[in-house]
Design a protein around this motif. Structure first.
Motif, PDB file in Angstrom:
ATOM      1  N   ALA A 371     -57.477 -40.082   7.825  1.00  0.00           N
ATOM      2  CA  ALA A 371     -56.280 -40.932   7.898  1.00  0.00           C
ATOM      3  C   ALA A 371     -56.640 -42.421   7.920  1.00  0.00           C
ATOM      4  CB  ALA A 371     -55.438 -40.550   9.110  1.00  0.00           C
ATOM      5  N   PRO A 372     -57.617 -42.857   8.755  1.00  0.00           N
ATOM      6  CA  PRO A 372     -58.011 -44.267   8.697  1.00  0.00           C
ATOM      7  C   PRO A 372     -58.545 -44.685   7.331  1.00  0.00           C
ATOM      8  CG  PRO A 372     -58.822 -43.264  10.715  1.00  0.00           C
ATOM      9  CD  PRO A 372     -58.266 -42.159   9.879  1.00  0.00           C
ATOM     10  N   ALA A 373     -59.248 -43.762   6.646  1.00  0.00           N
ATOM     11  CA  ALA A 373     -59.770 -44.079   5.315  1.00  0.00           C
ATOM     12  C   ALA A 373     -58.631 -44.304   4.334  1.00  0.00           C
ATOM     13  CB  ALA A 373     -60.672 -42.952   4.826  1.00  0.00           C
ATOM     14  N   ALA A 374     -57.626 -43.436   4.384  1.00  0.00           N
ATOM     15  CA  ALA A 374     -56.470 -43.593   3.510  1.00  0.00           C
ATOM     16  C   ALA A 374     -55.763 -44.908   3.793  1.00  0.00           C
ATOM     17  CB  ALA A 374     -55.517 -42.420   3.683  1.00  0.00           C
ATOM     18  N   GLY A 375     -55.683 -45.277   5.075  1.00  0.00           N
ATOM     19  CA  GLY A 375     -55.071 -46.543   5.443  1.00  0.00           C
ATOM     20  C   GLY A 375     -55.844 -47.731   4.913  1.00  0.00           C
ATOM     21  N   ALA A 376     -57.180 -47.633   4.927  1.00  0.00           N
ATOM     22  CA  ALA A 376     -58.010 -48.718   4.419  1.00  0.00           C
ATOM     23  C   ALA A 376     -57.808 -48.898   2.919  1.00  0.00           C
ATOM     24  CB  ALA A 376     -59.478 -48.436   4.732  1.00  0.00           C
ATOM     25  N   VAL A 377     -57.745 -47.792   2.180  1.00  0.00           N
ATOM     26  CA  VAL A 377     -57.513 -47.878   0.730  1.00  0.00           C
ATOM     27  C   VAL A 377     -56.140 -48.486   0.452  1.00  0.00           C
ATOM     28  CG1 VAL A 377     -57.217 -46.528  -1.378  1.00  0.00           C
ATOM     29  CG2 VAL A 377     -59.060 -45.951   0.214  1.00  0.00           C
ATOM     30  N   GLU A 378     -55.159 -48.083   1.227  1.00  0.00           N
ATOM     31  CA  GLU A 378     -53.800 -48.592   1.038  1.00  0.00           C
ATOM     32  C   GLU A 378     -53.709 -50.084   1.351  1.00  0.00           C
ATOM     33  OE1 GLU A 378     -49.855 -48.279  -0.086  1.00  0.00           O
ATOM     34  OE2 GLU A 378     -51.431 -46.761  -0.217  1.00  0.00           O
ATOM     35  N   ALA A 379     -54.574 -50.570   2.247  1.00  0.00           N
ATOM     36  CA  ALA A 379     -54.524 -51.969   2.667  1.00  0.00           C
ATOM     37  C   ALA A 379     -55.058 -52.926   1.609  1.00  0.00           C
ATOM     38  CB  ALA A 379     -55.310 -52.145   3.968  1.00  0.00           C
ATOM     39  N   VAL A 380     -55.737 -52.408   0.600  1.00  0.00           N
ATOM     40  CA  VAL A 380     -56.275 -53.251  -0.463  1.00  0.00           C
ATOM     41  C   VAL A 380     -55.227 -53.390  -1.557  1.00  0.00           C
ATOM     42  CG1 VAL A 380     -58.125 -53.559  -2.151  1.00  0.00           C
ATOM     43  CG2 VAL A 380     -58.611 -52.454   0.045  1.00  0.00           C
ATOM     44  N   PRO A 381     -54.828 -54.609  -1.918  1.00  0.00           N
ATOM     45  CA  PRO A 381     -53.810 -54.777  -2.966  1.00  0.00           C
ATOM     46  C   PRO A 381     -54.239 -54.149  -4.290  1.00  0.00           C
ATOM     47  CG  PRO A 381     -54.199 -56.838  -1.791  1.00  0.00           C
ATOM     48  CD  PRO A 381     -55.266 -55.894  -1.351  1.00  0.00           C
ATOM     49  N   ASP A 382     -53.294 -53.530  -4.975  1.00  0.00           N
ATOM     50  CA  ASP A 382     -53.589 -52.917  -6.265  1.00  0.00           C
ATOM     51  C   ASP A 382     -54.138 -53.960  -7.237  1.00  0.00           C
ATOM     52  OD1 ASP A 382     -52.692 -50.545  -5.296  1.00  0.00           O
ATOM     53  OD2 ASP A 382     -50.808 -50.500  -6.426  1.00  0.00           O
ATOM     54  N   GLY A 383     -55.177 -53.560  -7.969  1.00  0.00           N
ATOM     55  CA  GLY A 383     -55.755 -54.438  -8.974  1.00  0.00           C
ATOM     56  C   GLY A 383     -56.720 -55.462  -8.434  1.00  0.00           C
ATOM     57  N   ALA A 384     -56.914 -55.500  -7.116  1.00  0.00           N
ATOM     58  CA  ALA A 384     -57.784 -56.509  -6.520  1.00  0.00           C
ATOM     59  C   ALA A 384     -59.250 -56.226  -6.825  1.00  0.00           C
ATOM     60  CB  ALA A 384     -57.568 -56.551  -5.007  1.00  0.00           C
ATOM     61  N   VAL A 385     -60.032 -57.295  -6.926  1.00  0.00           N
ATOM     62  CA  VAL A 385     -61.483 -57.154  -6.954  1.00  0.00           C
ATOM     63  C   VAL A 385     -61.923 -56.905  -5.519  1.00  0.00           C
ATOM     64  CG1 VAL A 385     -63.689 -58.275  -7.429  1.00  0.00           C
ATOM     65  CG2 VAL A 385     -61.723 -58.700  -8.930  1.00  0.00           C
TER      66      VAL A 385
END
Length: 466
Positions: A371-385
Protein backbone atom coordinates in the motif's frame (compact mmCIF):
# COMPACT_ATOMS: atom_id res chain seq x y z
CA UNK A 1 36.76 -43.46 -48.39
CA UNK A 2 33.39 -41.84 -47.85
CA UNK A 3 32.50 -40.38 -44.47
CA UNK A 4 30.07 -42.38 -42.33
CA UNK A 5 26.42 -41.51 -42.55
CA UNK A 6 24.84 -39.88 -39.48
CA UNK A 7 23.02 -42.09 -37.04
CA UNK A 8 19.28 -42.35 -37.70
CA UNK A 9 17.21 -39.74 -35.91
CA UNK A 10 14.15 -41.88 -35.26
CA UNK A 11 12.97 -43.61 -32.11
CA UNK A 12 14.72 -46.84 -31.26
CA UNK A 13 11.40 -48.64 -30.92
CA UNK A 14 8.06 -48.10 -32.65
CA UNK A 15 6.26 -45.30 -30.90
CA UNK A 16 2.96 -47.19 -30.74
CA UNK A 17 4.50 -49.48 -28.14
CA UNK A 18 5.24 -46.58 -25.83
CA UNK A 19 1.94 -45.08 -24.92
CA UNK A 20 -0.88 -43.67 -26.94
CA UNK A 21 -0.85 -40.73 -29.27
CA UNK A 22 -3.31 -39.00 -26.95
CA UNK A 23 -0.79 -38.90 -24.11
CA UNK A 24 1.89 -37.53 -26.42
CA UNK A 25 -0.48 -34.74 -27.39
CA UNK A 26 -1.92 -33.88 -23.97
CA UNK A 27 1.07 -34.23 -21.62
CA UNK A 28 3.40 -31.73 -23.38
CA UNK A 29 0.62 -29.14 -23.57
CA UNK A 30 -0.30 -29.77 -19.93
CA UNK A 31 3.33 -29.25 -18.89
CA UNK A 32 3.48 -26.03 -20.90
CA UNK A 33 0.31 -24.69 -19.28
CA UNK A 34 1.38 -25.75 -15.79
CA UNK A 35 4.81 -24.14 -16.15
CA UNK A 36 3.39 -20.93 -17.62
CA UNK A 37 0.90 -20.56 -14.79
CA UNK A 38 3.42 -21.46 -12.07
CA UNK A 39 6.08 -19.09 -13.38
CA UNK A 40 3.53 -16.36 -13.99
CA UNK A 41 2.11 -16.62 -10.47
CA UNK A 42 5.61 -16.61 -9.00
CA UNK A 43 6.44 -13.40 -10.86
CA UNK A 44 3.10 -11.80 -10.00
CA UNK A 45 3.76 -12.29 -6.30
CA UNK A 46 7.27 -10.89 -6.72
CA UNK A 47 5.97 -7.84 -8.55
CA UNK A 48 3.26 -7.10 -6.02
CA UNK A 49 5.53 -7.75 -3.04
CA UNK A 50 8.26 -5.50 -4.47
CA UNK A 51 10.87 -8.20 -4.95
CA UNK A 52 13.46 -6.77 -7.35
CA UNK A 53 16.79 -8.55 -7.70
CA UNK A 54 18.06 -6.25 -10.46
CA UNK A 55 17.05 -3.38 -12.68
CA UNK A 56 16.52 -5.56 -15.76
CA UNK A 57 12.73 -5.49 -15.53
CA UNK A 58 12.71 -1.70 -15.43
CA UNK A 59 15.11 -1.50 -18.37
CA UNK A 60 13.15 -3.87 -20.57
CA UNK A 61 9.89 -2.20 -19.57
CA UNK A 62 11.26 1.09 -20.94
CA UNK A 63 12.33 -0.71 -24.12
CA UNK A 64 8.87 -2.26 -24.57
CA UNK A 65 7.23 1.09 -23.92
CA UNK A 66 9.33 2.72 -26.66
CA UNK A 67 8.63 -0.06 -29.14
CA UNK A 68 4.91 0.21 -28.37
CA UNK A 69 5.10 3.88 -29.39
CA UNK A 70 7.20 3.05 -32.49
CA UNK A 71 10.29 4.71 -31.03
CA UNK A 72 13.91 3.61 -30.78
CA UNK A 73 14.58 1.87 -27.43
CA UNK A 74 16.11 4.83 -25.57
CA UNK A 75 16.47 3.75 -21.93
CA UNK A 76 17.26 6.58 -19.46
CA UNK A 77 17.66 4.04 -16.65
CA UNK A 78 20.99 3.16 -18.28
CA UNK A 79 21.83 6.81 -18.99
CA UNK A 80 20.79 9.79 -21.07
CA UNK A 81 20.19 8.93 -24.73
CA UNK A 82 21.24 5.30 -24.23
CA UNK A 83 19.93 3.13 -27.06
CA UNK A 84 19.53 -0.36 -25.62
CA UNK A 85 20.43 -1.83 -29.02
CA UNK A 86 23.91 -0.47 -28.31
CA UNK A 87 24.07 -2.42 -25.05
CA UNK A 88 23.13 -5.86 -26.34
CA UNK A 89 21.93 -6.83 -29.81
CA UNK A 90 18.36 -8.04 -29.35
CA UNK A 91 16.13 -6.75 -32.18
CA UNK A 92 13.73 -9.66 -31.53
CA UNK A 93 12.49 -7.67 -28.53
CA UNK A 94 10.52 -5.46 -30.91
CA UNK A 95 7.88 -8.18 -30.43
CA UNK A 96 7.33 -6.77 -26.95
CA UNK A 97 5.91 -3.57 -28.41
CA UNK A 98 2.43 -4.91 -29.24
CA UNK A 99 2.32 -6.74 -25.91
CA UNK A 100 3.07 -3.52 -24.01
CA UNK A 101 0.50 -1.63 -26.07
CA UNK A 102 -2.18 -4.02 -24.81
CA UNK A 103 -0.84 -4.44 -21.26
CA UNK A 104 1.50 -1.56 -20.23
CA UNK A 105 3.06 -3.17 -17.17
CA UNK A 106 6.19 -5.02 -16.16
CA UNK A 107 3.87 -7.93 -15.42
CA UNK A 108 3.28 -8.27 -19.16
CA UNK A 109 6.96 -9.00 -19.68
CA UNK A 110 7.08 -11.47 -16.81
CA UNK A 111 4.08 -13.42 -18.11
CA UNK A 112 5.52 -13.32 -21.63
CA UNK A 113 8.70 -14.94 -20.34
CA UNK A 114 6.67 -17.52 -18.42
CA UNK A 115 4.76 -18.33 -21.61
CA UNK A 116 7.94 -18.66 -23.68
CA UNK A 117 9.45 -21.04 -21.13
CA UNK A 118 6.24 -23.04 -21.06
CA UNK A 119 5.99 -23.27 -24.85
CA UNK A 120 9.54 -24.60 -25.04
CA UNK A 121 8.43 -27.71 -23.12
CA UNK A 122 6.09 -28.85 -25.90
CA UNK A 123 8.68 -29.98 -28.49
CA UNK A 124 11.03 -31.30 -25.81
CA UNK A 125 8.38 -33.35 -24.00
CA UNK A 126 6.81 -34.61 -27.22
CA UNK A 127 10.10 -35.94 -28.56
CA UNK A 128 11.02 -37.33 -25.15
CA UNK A 129 7.77 -39.30 -24.96
CA UNK A 130 8.33 -40.71 -28.44
CA UNK A 131 11.87 -41.82 -27.67
CA UNK A 132 11.60 -42.80 -24.02
CA UNK A 133 7.98 -43.82 -23.67
CA UNK A 134 5.12 -41.96 -22.06
CA UNK A 135 6.27 -42.22 -18.45
CA UNK A 136 9.98 -41.54 -18.82
CA UNK A 137 9.35 -38.97 -21.53
CA UNK A 138 6.79 -37.14 -19.41
CA UNK A 139 9.18 -37.09 -16.47
CA UNK A 140 11.97 -35.69 -18.62
CA UNK A 141 9.61 -33.02 -19.99
CA UNK A 142 8.76 -32.00 -16.44
CA UNK A 143 12.42 -32.10 -15.38
CA UNK A 144 13.25 -29.82 -18.29
CA UNK A 145 10.55 -27.19 -17.89
CA UNK A 146 11.07 -26.98 -14.11
CA UNK A 147 14.86 -27.23 -14.31
CA UNK A 148 17.06 -25.01 -12.18
CA UNK A 149 18.06 -22.99 -15.24
CA UNK A 150 14.51 -21.95 -16.09
CA UNK A 151 13.35 -21.50 -12.51
CA UNK A 152 16.23 -19.23 -11.58
CA UNK A 153 15.80 -17.23 -14.80
CA UNK A 154 12.16 -16.56 -13.98
CA UNK A 155 13.08 -15.71 -10.40
CA UNK A 156 15.43 -12.90 -11.47
CA UNK A 157 12.72 -11.58 -13.78
CA UNK A 158 12.72 -10.70 -17.46
CA UNK A 159 15.70 -11.03 -19.79
CA UNK A 160 15.99 -11.25 -23.57
CA UNK A 161 17.16 -14.87 -23.37
CA UNK A 162 13.50 -15.80 -22.84
CA UNK A 163 13.12 -15.81 -26.61
CA UNK A 164 16.18 -18.03 -27.13
CA UNK A 165 14.80 -20.89 -25.03
CA UNK A 166 11.88 -21.92 -27.30
CA UNK A 167 13.95 -21.22 -30.44
CA UNK A 168 16.61 -23.67 -29.25
CA UNK A 169 13.98 -26.22 -28.23
CA UNK A 170 12.29 -26.05 -31.64
CA UNK A 171 15.58 -26.17 -33.53
CA UNK A 172 17.21 -29.06 -31.69
CA UNK A 173 14.14 -31.28 -31.60
CA UNK A 174 13.70 -30.85 -35.34
CA UNK A 175 17.35 -31.70 -35.87
CA UNK A 176 16.88 -34.91 -33.88
CA UNK A 177 13.91 -35.74 -36.08
CA UNK A 178 16.08 -35.37 -39.18
CA UNK A 179 14.42 -32.12 -40.30
CA UNK A 180 17.68 -30.29 -40.83
CA UNK A 181 16.44 -27.33 -42.85
CA UNK A 182 13.74 -26.55 -40.28
CA UNK A 183 16.34 -26.86 -37.52
CA UNK A 184 18.57 -24.35 -39.31
CA UNK A 185 15.73 -21.87 -39.79
CA UNK A 186 14.74 -21.95 -36.13
CA UNK A 187 18.37 -21.66 -35.03
CA UNK A 188 19.03 -18.81 -37.44
CA UNK A 189 16.68 -16.54 -35.49
CA UNK A 190 18.90 -16.85 -32.40
CA UNK A 191 21.29 -14.20 -33.77
CA UNK A 192 18.54 -11.62 -33.19
CA UNK A 193 18.20 -12.52 -29.49
CA UNK A 194 21.70 -11.67 -28.25
CA UNK A 195 25.03 -11.16 -29.94
CA UNK A 196 26.89 -14.07 -28.31
CA UNK A 197 24.30 -16.57 -29.54
CA UNK A 198 25.80 -16.16 -33.00
CA UNK A 199 28.61 -18.37 -31.73
CA UNK A 200 26.11 -20.98 -30.57
CA UNK A 201 24.62 -20.94 -34.06
CA UNK A 202 28.14 -21.32 -35.48
CA UNK A 203 28.76 -24.44 -33.38
CA UNK A 204 25.38 -25.93 -34.33
CA UNK A 205 26.16 -25.36 -38.01
CA UNK A 206 29.51 -27.07 -37.60
CA UNK A 207 27.89 -30.05 -35.84
CA UNK A 208 25.36 -30.43 -38.66
CA UNK A 209 28.04 -30.14 -41.36
CA UNK A 210 30.32 -32.69 -39.73
CA UNK A 211 27.66 -35.31 -38.92
CA UNK A 212 26.93 -36.23 -42.51
CA UNK A 213 27.87 -35.14 -46.02
CA UNK A 214 24.27 -34.79 -47.22
CA UNK A 215 23.76 -31.79 -44.90
CA UNK A 216 27.14 -30.10 -45.20
CA UNK A 217 25.73 -27.24 -47.23
CA UNK A 218 23.03 -26.42 -44.68
CA UNK A 219 25.48 -26.77 -41.81
CA UNK A 220 28.13 -24.61 -43.44
CA UNK A 221 25.52 -21.99 -44.30
CA UNK A 222 24.22 -21.90 -40.75
CA UNK A 223 27.76 -21.66 -39.37
CA UNK A 224 28.56 -18.71 -41.65
CA UNK A 225 25.28 -17.04 -40.72
CA UNK A 226 26.06 -17.32 -37.00
CA UNK A 227 29.65 -16.16 -37.30
CA UNK A 228 28.72 -13.32 -39.63
CA UNK A 229 26.08 -11.93 -37.31
CA UNK A 230 28.34 -12.32 -34.27
CA UNK A 231 31.04 -10.22 -35.96
CA UNK A 232 28.57 -7.70 -37.39
CA UNK A 233 26.62 -7.20 -34.17
CA UNK A 234 29.57 -7.19 -31.76
CA UNK A 235 32.10 -5.16 -33.73
CA UNK A 236 29.91 -2.94 -35.93
CA UNK A 237 26.30 -2.50 -34.80
CA UNK A 238 26.79 -2.36 -31.03
CA UNK A 239 29.66 0.18 -31.12
CA UNK A 240 27.74 2.22 -33.70
CA UNK A 241 24.67 2.50 -31.46
CA UNK A 242 26.57 2.72 -28.18
CA UNK A 243 26.90 6.21 -26.68
CA UNK A 244 30.58 5.53 -25.93
CA UNK A 245 31.22 3.98 -29.35
CA UNK A 246 32.30 0.63 -27.92
CA UNK A 247 31.19 -2.82 -26.90
CA UNK A 248 30.51 -2.35 -23.20
CA UNK A 249 31.33 -5.84 -21.93
CA UNK A 250 34.89 -6.35 -23.12
CA UNK A 251 36.17 -5.09 -19.76
CA UNK A 252 34.25 -7.90 -18.02
CA UNK A 253 36.53 -10.55 -19.54
CA UNK A 254 39.57 -11.92 -17.75
CA UNK A 255 42.36 -14.21 -18.96
CA UNK A 256 42.10 -17.81 -20.13
CA UNK A 257 43.52 -18.92 -16.78
CA UNK A 258 40.44 -17.47 -15.11
CA UNK A 259 38.33 -20.15 -16.81
CA UNK A 260 39.25 -22.78 -14.24
CA UNK A 261 38.75 -20.94 -10.95
CA UNK A 262 36.96 -20.53 -8.59
CA UNK A 263 35.29 -23.85 -7.84
CA UNK A 264 31.78 -22.46 -8.43
CA UNK A 265 32.42 -22.92 -12.15
CA UNK A 266 33.03 -26.64 -11.78
CA UNK A 267 29.86 -27.02 -9.72
CA UNK A 268 27.94 -25.39 -12.56
CA UNK A 269 29.56 -27.74 -15.08
CA UNK A 270 28.69 -30.78 -12.97
CA UNK A 271 25.08 -29.67 -12.64
CA UNK A 272 24.79 -29.13 -16.38
CA UNK A 273 26.25 -32.58 -17.05
CA UNK A 274 23.69 -34.11 -14.72
CA UNK A 275 20.83 -32.20 -16.34
CA UNK A 276 21.97 -33.85 -19.58
CA UNK A 277 21.65 -37.17 -17.75
CA UNK A 278 25.40 -37.74 -17.97
CA UNK A 279 24.79 -39.66 -21.15
CA UNK A 280 24.23 -36.40 -23.01
CA UNK A 281 28.00 -35.89 -22.93
CA UNK A 282 28.30 -38.45 -25.71
CA UNK A 283 26.22 -36.25 -28.02
CA UNK A 284 27.91 -33.58 -30.15
CA UNK A 285 25.00 -31.29 -29.27
CA UNK A 286 26.59 -30.78 -25.85
CA UNK A 287 29.20 -28.68 -27.67
CA UNK A 288 26.58 -25.97 -28.08
CA UNK A 289 27.12 -25.11 -24.43
CA UNK A 290 30.74 -24.11 -24.99
CA UNK A 291 30.28 -20.56 -26.35
CA UNK A 292 28.03 -19.56 -23.44
CA UNK A 293 30.27 -21.20 -20.85
CA UNK A 294 33.37 -19.67 -22.46
CA UNK A 295 32.29 -16.05 -22.10
CA UNK A 296 30.79 -16.71 -18.67
CA UNK A 297 33.84 -18.44 -17.24
CA UNK A 298 36.30 -15.92 -18.64
CA UNK A 299 34.11 -13.17 -17.20
CA UNK A 300 35.08 -11.36 -14.03
CA UNK A 301 31.48 -11.00 -12.80
CA UNK A 302 30.67 -13.53 -10.09
CA UNK A 303 27.05 -13.89 -11.22
CA UNK A 304 28.27 -15.36 -14.51
CA UNK A 305 29.77 -18.45 -12.87
CA UNK A 306 27.04 -19.88 -10.69
CA UNK A 307 24.05 -22.12 -11.31
CA UNK A 308 21.66 -19.28 -10.46
CA UNK A 309 20.50 -16.19 -12.36
CA UNK A 310 19.36 -16.35 -15.98
CA UNK A 311 22.62 -17.40 -17.59
CA UNK A 312 21.82 -21.13 -17.61
CA UNK A 313 18.39 -20.83 -19.21
CA UNK A 314 19.66 -21.18 -22.79
CA UNK A 315 21.61 -24.29 -21.75
CA UNK A 316 18.55 -26.20 -20.57
CA UNK A 317 17.13 -27.09 -24.03
CA UNK A 318 20.66 -27.99 -25.13
CA UNK A 319 21.03 -30.38 -22.19
CA UNK A 320 17.64 -32.00 -22.84
CA UNK A 321 18.36 -32.44 -26.55
CA UNK A 322 21.81 -33.86 -25.84
CA UNK A 323 20.23 -36.40 -23.46
CA UNK A 324 17.68 -37.44 -26.07
CA UNK A 325 20.43 -37.79 -28.64
CA UNK A 326 22.72 -39.65 -26.26
CA UNK A 327 20.23 -42.33 -25.22
CA UNK A 328 19.79 -43.72 -28.71
CA UNK A 329 20.71 -47.39 -28.76
CA UNK A 330 20.87 -47.73 -24.97
CA UNK A 331 18.87 -49.98 -22.64
CA UNK A 332 15.71 -48.89 -20.88
CA UNK A 333 17.56 -49.09 -17.57
CA UNK A 334 20.21 -46.68 -18.86
CA UNK A 335 17.53 -44.32 -20.07
CA UNK A 336 15.81 -44.43 -16.69
CA UNK A 337 19.06 -43.56 -14.91
CA UNK A 338 19.67 -40.65 -17.30
CA UNK A 339 16.19 -39.21 -16.76
CA UNK A 340 16.50 -39.70 -12.99
CA UNK A 341 19.82 -37.84 -12.97
CA UNK A 342 18.29 -34.96 -14.91
CA UNK A 343 15.35 -34.65 -12.52
CA UNK A 344 17.46 -35.17 -9.41
CA UNK A 345 19.50 -32.00 -9.93
CA UNK A 346 16.52 -29.73 -9.40
CA UNK A 347 14.89 -31.96 -6.78
CA UNK A 348 18.11 -32.02 -4.75
CA UNK A 349 18.07 -28.23 -4.52
CA UNK A 350 14.70 -28.51 -2.80
CA UNK A 351 13.71 -25.37 -0.93
CA UNK A 352 16.38 -23.34 -2.74
CA UNK A 353 14.23 -23.45 -5.86
CA UNK A 354 12.00 -20.40 -6.52
CA UNK A 355 8.79 -22.37 -7.15
CA UNK A 356 9.11 -23.89 -3.69
CA UNK A 357 8.12 -20.46 -2.40
CA UNK A 358 4.62 -21.02 -3.73
CA UNK A 359 4.20 -23.70 -1.07
CA UNK A 360 4.95 -21.20 1.69
CA UNK A 361 1.86 -19.43 3.09
CA UNK A 362 3.85 -16.20 3.51
CA UNK A 363 4.27 -16.00 -0.26
CA UNK A 364 0.54 -15.54 -0.70
CA UNK A 365 0.34 -12.73 1.84
CA UNK A 366 0.41 -9.16 0.56
CA UNK A 367 3.48 -7.30 1.74
CA UNK A 368 2.83 -4.58 4.32
CA UNK A 369 4.73 -2.27 1.98
CA UNK A 370 2.41 -2.78 -0.98
CA UNK A 371 0.00 0.00 0.00
CA UNK A 372 2.77 2.55 0.79
CA UNK A 373 4.45 1.62 -2.51
CA UNK A 374 1.25 2.25 -4.44
CA UNK A 375 0.92 5.58 -2.65
CA UNK A 376 4.46 6.55 -3.60
CA UNK A 377 3.82 5.79 -7.28
CA UNK A 378 0.59 7.77 -7.15
CA UNK A 379 2.40 10.74 -5.58
CA UNK A 380 4.59 11.21 -8.66
CA UNK A 381 2.90 13.40 -11.31
CA UNK A 382 2.14 11.61 -14.57
CA UNK A 383 4.79 12.17 -17.22
CA UNK A 384 7.33 13.49 -14.73
CA UNK A 385 11.04 12.79 -15.02
CA UNK A 386 11.64 10.74 -11.88
CA UNK A 387 14.83 9.29 -10.42
CA UNK A 388 14.35 6.17 -8.33
CA UNK A 389 16.17 3.23 -6.87
CA UNK A 390 15.40 -0.26 -8.10
CA UNK A 391 12.43 -1.16 -5.88
CA UNK A 392 9.74 0.80 -7.75
CA UNK A 393 11.57 1.22 -11.03
CA UNK A 394 9.39 -1.08 -13.14
CA UNK A 395 6.20 0.16 -11.46
CA UNK A 396 7.01 3.78 -12.37
CA UNK A 397 7.89 3.17 -16.03
CA UNK A 398 4.37 3.04 -17.54
CA UNK A 399 3.40 6.63 -16.63
CA UNK A 400 6.77 8.32 -16.06
CA UNK A 401 10.16 9.10 -17.57
CA UNK A 402 12.35 7.03 -15.25
CA UNK A 403 16.07 7.16 -14.51
CA UNK A 404 18.21 5.51 -11.84
CA UNK A 405 19.05 7.83 -8.98
CA UNK A 406 22.61 6.44 -8.84
CA UNK A 407 23.06 6.70 -12.61
CA UNK A 408 25.07 9.02 -14.86
CA UNK A 409 22.09 11.08 -16.05
CA UNK A 410 22.59 14.81 -16.54
CA UNK A 411 18.90 15.71 -16.51
CA UNK A 412 17.57 17.08 -13.23
CA UNK A 413 14.50 15.03 -12.27
CA UNK A 414 11.28 16.65 -11.21
CA UNK A 415 10.84 14.01 -8.51
CA UNK A 416 13.03 11.55 -6.63
CA UNK A 417 11.72 8.33 -5.09
CA UNK A 418 13.82 6.82 -2.30
CA UNK A 419 13.25 3.44 -0.66
CA UNK A 420 15.01 3.19 2.69
CA UNK A 421 15.16 -0.61 2.29
CA UNK A 422 16.63 -0.71 -1.22
CA UNK A 423 19.83 -2.77 -1.38
CA UNK A 424 21.64 -0.05 -3.35
CA UNK A 425 21.89 2.03 -0.14
CA UNK A 426 23.85 -0.73 1.62
CA UNK A 427 21.79 -0.18 4.76
CA UNK A 428 22.55 3.52 5.01
CA UNK A 429 19.79 5.45 3.23
CA UNK A 430 19.76 9.25 3.44
CA UNK A 431 18.21 10.67 6.61
CA UNK A 432 16.56 13.43 4.62
CA UNK A 433 15.65 12.48 1.05
CA UNK A 434 14.90 16.08 0.04
CA UNK A 435 18.28 17.30 1.27
CA UNK A 436 20.01 14.36 -0.44
CA UNK A 437 18.26 15.23 -3.73
CA UNK A 438 19.29 18.89 -3.46
CA UNK A 439 22.91 17.84 -3.01
CA UNK A 440 22.83 15.09 -5.63
CA UNK A 441 21.39 17.32 -8.35
CA UNK A 442 23.17 20.50 -7.24
CA UNK A 443 20.02 22.42 -6.46
CA UNK A 444 19.61 25.23 -3.96
CA UNK A 445 18.68 24.03 -0.46
CA UNK A 446 14.95 23.60 -0.18
CA UNK A 447 14.37 23.09 -3.91
CA UNK A 448 13.11 19.56 -3.33
CA UNK A 449 10.26 19.16 -0.86
CA UNK A 450 8.84 15.95 0.60
CA UNK A 451 5.43 15.14 -0.87
CA UNK A 452 5.11 11.57 0.43
CA UNK A 453 6.64 9.62 3.31
CA UNK A 454 5.26 6.22 4.28
CA UNK A 455 6.49 2.65 4.69
CA UNK A 456 10.10 3.59 4.02
CA UNK A 457 9.24 5.32 0.73
CA UNK A 458 10.00 8.97 0.19
CA UNK A 459 8.82 11.09 -2.72
CA UNK A 460 10.47 14.47 -2.99
CA UNK A 461 9.68 16.85 -5.84
CA UNK A 462 10.62 20.24 -7.24
CA UNK A 463 7.88 22.77 -7.83
CA UNK A 464 6.36 22.49 -11.29
CA UNK A 465 8.26 24.59 -13.81
CA UNK A 466 11.38 24.95 -11.66
Amino acid sequence: MSSPEPAPTIPDEPTHRRGGATARLIVPIALAVLATVAYGILSTHQFRNLTSSSWDLGIFSQLAKDYAHLRAPIVPIKGDDVNLLGDHFHPILVLLGPIWAVWPSGLALLWTQALLFGISAIPIARLAMERLGSWLGGILGGAYVFSFGLQSAQDVQFHEIAFAVPLLAMSLTRLLRGRVLAACLWAGALVFVKEDLGLTVLVLGAVIALRGKQHRLEGAGLACWGLGWFILSTFVILPLLNTAGQYDYTDNLGSLLDVFLPGDKWITVLMLALVAGGIGLRSPLILLMLPTLAWRFTGTVEFYWTWYWHYNAVLMPIAAAALLDGVRGTSRWTRGVAVAASAAVTLALGSAMPLWNLARPSTWETSWRAAPAAGAVEAVPDGAVVATDITLMAQLVPEHDVQWLHGPNQRVPQCVVVDDYAFSWNGTPPRDAAQWADEQYRQDPGTYATTYDDGGFWVVCRPAGS
